[in-house]
Design an enzyme around this catalytic site. Structure first.
Site, mmCIF file in Angstrom:
data_model
loop_
_atom_site.group_PDB
_atom_site.id
_atom_site.type_symbol
_atom_site.label_atom_id
_atom_site.label_comp_id
_atom_site.label_asym_id
_atom_site.label_seq_id
_atom_site.Cartn_x
_atom_site.Cartn_y
_atom_site.Cartn_z
ATOM 1 N N HIS A 63 -21.524 -21.634 20.791
ATOM 2 C CA HIS A 63 -21.351 -20.792 21.980
ATOM 3 C C HIS A 63 -20.936 -19.369 21.619
ATOM 4 O O HIS A 63 -21.221 -18.429 22.354
ATOM 5 C CB HIS A 63 -20.339 -21.424 22.942
ATOM 6 N N VAL A 67 -23.897 -15.749 22.148
ATOM 7 C CA VAL A 67 -23.490 -14.684 23.069
ATOM 8 C C VAL A 67 -22.976 -13.499 22.240
ATOM 9 O O VAL A 67 -21.930 -13.590 21.616
ATOM 10 C CB VAL A 67 -22.390 -15.183 24.039
ATOM 11 N N GLY A 69 -23.928 -12.594 19.397
ATOM 12 C CA GLY A 69 -23.837 -12.950 17.987
ATOM 13 C C GLY A 69 -22.503 -13.591 17.641
ATOM 14 O O GLY A 69 -21.608 -13.706 18.485
ATOM 15 N N SER A 73 -16.403 -13.459 20.093
ATOM 16 C CA SER A 73 -16.230 -13.025 21.486
ATOM 17 C C SER A 73 -15.822 -14.205 22.366
ATOM 18 O O SER A 73 -15.165 -14.018 23.392
ATOM 19 C CB SER A 73 -17.508 -12.371 22.021
ATOM 20 N N GLU A 85 -15.890 -14.656 28.222
ATOM 21 C CA GLU A 85 -16.792 -15.783 27.986
ATOM 22 C C GLU A 85 -16.114 -17.132 28.162
ATOM 23 O O GLU A 85 -16.683 -18.062 28.720
ATOM 24 C CB GLU A 85 -17.360 -15.709 26.555
ATOM 25 N N PRO A 160 -27.787 -22.171 26.758
ATOM 26 C CA PRO A 160 -28.764 -23.014 27.448
ATOM 27 C C PRO A 160 -28.067 -24.040 28.336
ATOM 28 O O PRO A 160 -27.010 -24.557 27.989
ATOM 29 C CB PRO A 160 -29.525 -23.684 26.308
ATOM 30 N N HIS A 190 -25.249 -33.167 19.015
ATOM 31 C CA HIS A 190 -24.881 -34.068 20.103
ATOM 32 C C HIS A 190 -24.753 -35.510 19.612
ATOM 33 O O HIS A 190 -24.640 -36.435 20.410
ATOM 34 C CB HIS A 190 -25.881 -33.962 21.254
ATOM 35 N N ASP A 244 -23.572 -39.410 22.214
ATOM 36 C CA ASP A 244 -24.342 -40.391 21.432
ATOM 37 C C ASP A 244 -23.645 -41.734 21.587
ATOM 38 O O ASP A 244 -22.564 -41.927 21.028
ATOM 39 C CB ASP A 244 -24.371 -39.950 19.957
ATOM 40 N N THR A 247 -23.407 -44.096 17.793
ATOM 41 C CA THR A 247 -22.307 -43.800 16.858
ATOM 42 C C THR A 247 -21.606 -42.528 17.350
ATOM 43 O O THR A 247 -21.823 -41.441 16.810
ATOM 44 C CB THR A 247 -22.829 -43.582 15.420
ATOM 45 N N ASP A 252 -24.398 -37.993 12.619
ATOM 46 C CA ASP A 252 -25.518 -38.607 11.899
ATOM 47 C C ASP A 252 -26.785 -38.486 12.739
ATOM 48 O O ASP A 252 -26.798 -37.754 13.729
ATOM 49 C CB ASP A 252 -25.194 -40.073 11.562
HETATM 50 C C1 HEM Z 1 -30.164 -27.415 22.920
HETATM 51 C C2 HEM Z 1 -29.451 -26.893 23.887
HETATM 52 C C3 HEM Z 1 -28.067 -27.379 24.195
HETATM 53 C C4 HEM Z 1 -27.597 -27.679 25.427
HETATM 54 C C5 HEM Z 1 -28.343 -27.567 26.735
HETATM 55 C C6 HEM Z 1 -26.251 -28.149 25.260
HETATM 56 C C7 HEM Z 1 -25.423 -28.544 26.299
HETATM 57 C C8 HEM Z 1 -24.229 -29.198 26.129
HETATM 58 C C9 HEM Z 1 -23.428 -29.724 27.181
HETATM 59 C C10 HEM Z 1 -23.726 -29.607 28.676
HETATM 60 C C11 HEM Z 1 -22.364 -30.346 26.634
HETATM 61 C C12 HEM Z 1 -21.253 -31.083 27.364
HETATM 62 C C13 HEM Z 1 -20.246 -30.122 27.944
HETATM 63 C C14 HEM Z 1 -19.318 -30.872 28.874
HETATM 64 O O1 HEM Z 1 -19.731 -31.110 30.004
HETATM 65 O O2 HEM Z 1 -18.220 -31.269 28.450
HETATM 66 C C15 HEM Z 1 -22.482 -30.198 25.210
HETATM 67 C C16 HEM Z 1 -21.586 -30.697 24.305
HETATM 68 C C17 HEM Z 1 -21.666 -30.452 22.942
HETATM 69 N N1 HEM Z 1 -22.578 -29.634 22.324
HETATM 70 FE FE1 HEM Z 1 -24.254 -28.917 23.115
HETATM 71 N N2 HEM Z 1 -25.935 -28.117 23.948
HETATM 72 C C18 HEM Z 1 -27.014 -27.651 23.251
HETATM 73 C C19 HEM Z 1 -27.068 -27.403 21.898
HETATM 74 C C20 HEM Z 1 -26.006 -27.563 21.045
HETATM 75 C C21 HEM Z 1 -25.948 -27.031 19.697
HETATM 76 C C22 HEM Z 1 -27.023 -26.173 19.041
HETATM 77 C C23 HEM Z 1 -24.758 -27.426 19.177
HETATM 78 C C24 HEM Z 1 -24.167 -27.128 17.829
HETATM 79 C C25 HEM Z 1 -24.855 -26.922 16.752
HETATM 80 C C26 HEM Z 1 -24.094 -28.218 20.189
HETATM 81 C C27 HEM Z 1 -22.906 -28.873 20.021
HETATM 82 C C28 HEM Z 1 -22.288 -29.623 20.993
HETATM 83 C C29 HEM Z 1 -21.162 -30.497 20.726
HETATM 84 C C30 HEM Z 1 -20.568 -30.823 19.370
HETATM 85 C C31 HEM Z 1 -20.764 -31.016 21.963
HETATM 86 C C32 HEM Z 1 -19.566 -31.920 22.235
HETATM 87 C C33 HEM Z 1 -18.367 -31.029 22.544
HETATM 88 C C34 HEM Z 1 -17.052 -31.753 22.668
HETATM 89 O O3 HEM Z 1 -16.978 -32.966 22.482
HETATM 90 O O4 HEM Z 1 -16.072 -31.048 22.942
HETATM 91 N N3 HEM Z 1 -24.872 -28.251 21.308
HETATM 92 N N4 HEM Z 1 -23.613 -29.480 24.930
#
Ligand code: HEM
Ligand SMILES: *[C@@H]1O[C@H](CO)[C@@H](O)[C@H](O)[C@H]1NC(C)=O
Ligand SMILES: *[C@@H]1O[C@H](CO)[C@@H](O)[C@H](O)[C@H]1NC(C)=O
Ligand SMILES: *[C@@H]1O[C@H](CO)[C@@H](O)[C@H](O)[C@H]1NC(C)=O
Ligand SMILES: *[C@@H]1O[C@H](CO)[C@@H](O)[C@H](O)[C@H]1NC(C)=O
Ligand SMILES: *[C@@H]1O[C@H](CO)[C@@H](O)[C@H](O)[C@H]1NC(C)=O
Ligand SMILES: *[C@@H]1O[C@H](CO)[C@@H](O)[C@H](O)[C@H]1NC(C)=O
Ligand SMILES: *[C@@H]1O[C@H](CO)[C@@H](O)[C@H](O)[C@H]1NC(C)=O
Ligand SMILES: *[C@@H]1O[C@H](CO)[C@@H](O)[C@H](O)[C@H]1NC(C)=O
Ligand SMILES: *[C@@H]1O[C@H](CO)[C@@H](O)[C@H](O)[C@H]1NC(C)=O
Ligand SMILES: *[C@@H]1O[C@H](CO)[C@@H](O)[C@H](O)[C@H]1NC(C)=O
Ligand SMILES: *[C@@H]1O[C@H](CO)[C@@H](O)[C@H](O)[C@H]1NC(C)=O
Ligand SMILES: *[C@@H]1O[C@H](CO)[C@@H](O)[C@H](O)[C@H]1NC(C)=O
Length: 344
Positions: A63, A67, A69, A73, A85, A160, A190, A244, A247, A252
């Site tokens: 995140h 935003v 870079g 921020s 942000e 996104p 994810h 997920d 796991t 993984d």
């Molecule tokens: C492809 C587009 C992506 C979308 C639409 C997206 C969206 C989201 C959303 C909606 C959540 C849950 C937020 C919540 O309601 O608590 C989430 C969690 C998460 N996202 Fe993404 N994400 C994307 C890509 C990524 C990328 C590129 C990464 C890191 C390289 C990432 C890492 C994570 C992680 C680790 C969580 C879990 C956060 C936590 O447990 O606190 N996501 N994402």
């Protein structure tokens, strides 16, 4: 090479890198040799208490980078004049781990004052989180500097949304110079962490006028999610589901297996099997953990270089949640001000 010549040569290389505005592995070798290990210790200590901070920090780095870079921020607090942000809907209240960055920063400031940027600390912390959750290790090029502007509106515009379809996801990442394959690879993050109900509510209630539930979501899994999540859930409702379910705590490739089985939690997760080229990447990642893990490390390094500030741009923040020049953080202040220009 004789030592003086070698020293000159190294200084010359460092100068070249600065001129070209690139990041370097081991940027703090001389100026703060303990920086990376102090961050690692802070992350490991926080993880031992609460394993959720690892997914939190990986997401925070993402995140940040999407935003303005990777300029930290995302860490700036809102002020009387500005909503930052971190208070935008995609970040508040779901983004977690701010206190871990603050603890790491305190340790690093104690060892080497005003030397290591918050943006680098966040990049190191995300790497350490990948190590702790998936034994995925990589070197992080560093030398980022911290920005002075943080606008909630830009977080909303650049991060996104979970309701995005394949085309929207590809475009969002392309805008940050990341390929469709890298988008699929990075979505593998994810494989750990959680989502609040509000982020997938669209899939389980009122999906369409013909079906309450998204037909691309396993109906058994949908029943489980409906039992958990009230229809009136908002992003502030503190109920969550694992991203997920196979796991949930291990970084993984089981996330991709889940997507193959219609167990992707978000619309954006399941969207990865709606286009042939993306679907092929999902299958490759599901079939080969080693191959995905090394692609993931490379893609994290690439994501970590989006629009970075280097050299004398920006500043080295003293406190990661406020800018040095008085805690304002609105457009027009900070960058390039004579008092902030580095002297190294
Ligand atoms: C492809 C587009 C992506 C979308 C639409 C997206 C969206 C989201 C959303 C909606 C959540 C849950 C937020 C919540 O309601 O608590 C989430 C969690 C998460 N996202 Fe993404 N994400 C994307 C890509 C990524 C990328 C590129 C990464 C890191 C390289 C990432 C890492 C994570 C992680 C680790 C969580 C879990 C956060 C936590 O447990 O606190 N996501 N994402
Ligand atoms: C820092 O040291 C490491 C290990 O010796 C080396 O790989 C790296 O290139 C060095 N980086 C700089 C900028 O000196
Ligand atoms: C440990 O984690 C909990 C949340 O799980 C948090 O409230 C608490 O402040 C953490 N303690 C330390 C010492 O980090
Ligand atoms: C920034 O905001 C957080 C959360 O509201 C708060 O805990 C922290 O003390 C603030 N930092 C500063 C320097 O005001
Ligand atoms: C920001 O708000 C403070 C008071 O909340 C005010 O004193 C200051 O002039 C404002 N700055 C700008 C640039 O609007
Ligand atoms: C990965 O984490 C383990 C456990 O905390 C630690 O011993 C190891 O040094 C870390 N490796 C790297 C490359 O950071
Ligand atoms: C972590 O990966 C390294 C190779 O990158 C391997 O040598 C080590 O045994 C692994 N550790 C664990 C706990 O799986
Ligand atoms: C993806 O979403 C955009 C914007 O809502 C829409 O214009 C487009 O038709 C959608 N594409 C697909 C394949 O559903
Ligand atoms: C990303 O989008 C912005 C705003 O629409 C545009 O100015 C910029 O050129 C785009 N960048 C890339 C690499 O597509
Ligand atoms: C579903 O949509 C209908 C019509 O828009 C609305 O009356 C109803 O409250 C919605 N139900 C839920 C659970 O959101
Ligand atoms: C259901 O929605 C579709 C478009 O989503 C629309 O074409 C159709 O008329 C709607 N049917 C009813 C009965 O509302
Ligand atoms: C949300 O719905 C639940 C029942 O599903 C109800 O108990 C709760 O009071 C509602 N909350 C709000 C804020 O409407
Ligand atoms: C998995 O990927 C690794 C690294 O790319 C490769 O060396 C290996 O041959 C692949 N294994 C299979 C079964 O395809």
């Amino acid at each position: 090479m004789s030592p003086p010549v070698k020293l000159f040569f190294l200084a010359f290389l460092a100068l070249l890198a600065e001129v070209h505005g690139q990041l370097q592995i081991g940027f703090y070798n001389q100026s703060c040799p303990t920086a990376e290990s102090l961050v690692q210790q802070a992350v490991a200590a926080a993880f031992a208490n609460n394993s959720g901070i690892a997914p939190g920090l990986i997401r925070m780095h993402f995140h940040d980078c999407f935003v303005r870079g990777c300029d930290a921020s995302v860490l700036l607090n809102s002020t009387a004049n500005n909503t930052a942000e971190r208070d935008a809907a995609p970040n508040n209240p779901s983004l977690r781990g701010f206190e871990v960055i603050d603890a790491a920063k305190s340790a690093v400031e104690a060892a080497c004052p005003q030397t290591v940027s918050c943006a680098d600390i966040l990049a190191f912390a995300a790497r350490d989180s990948a190590n702790l959750t998936g034994n995925i290790t990589y070197q992080v090029p560093s030398g980022r500097r911290d920005g002075t502007v943080s606008l909630a509106s830009e977080a909303l515009a650049n991060i996104p949304a979970p309701t995005f379809n394949a085309t929207q996801l590809i475009n969002s990442f392309a805008n940050k110079s990341l390929t469709a394959d890298e988008m699929v690879t990075l979505s593998g993050a994810h494989s750990i962490g959680i989502s609040h109900c509000a982020s997938f509510l669209n899939r389980i209630y009122n999906f369409s006028n013909t079906s309450d539930v998204d037909p691309t979501l396993s109906s058994a899994y949908a029943d489980l999610l409906k039992a958990k999540c009230p229809a009136n859930s908002t992003r502030f409702t503190p109920i969550t589901a694992s991203l997920d379910i196979i796991t949930p705590a291990v970084l993984d490739n089981m996330y991709y297996t889940g997507v193959q089985l219609t167990l992707g939690l978000l619309t954006s997760d399941q969207a990865l099997v709606t286009q042939a080229n993306l679907s092929a990447a999902v299958n490759n990642n599901a079939n080969n953990l080693t191959a995905w893990a090394s692609k993931f490390a490379l893609a994290m390094v690439k994501m970590g270089q989006i629009q970075v500030l280097t050299g004398t741009q920006g500043e080295i923040r003293t406190n990661c949640s406020v800018v040095n020049s008085g805690g304002l953080g609105y457009v027009g202040m900070g960058s390039g001000h004579p008092s902030e220009v580095a002297t190294s």
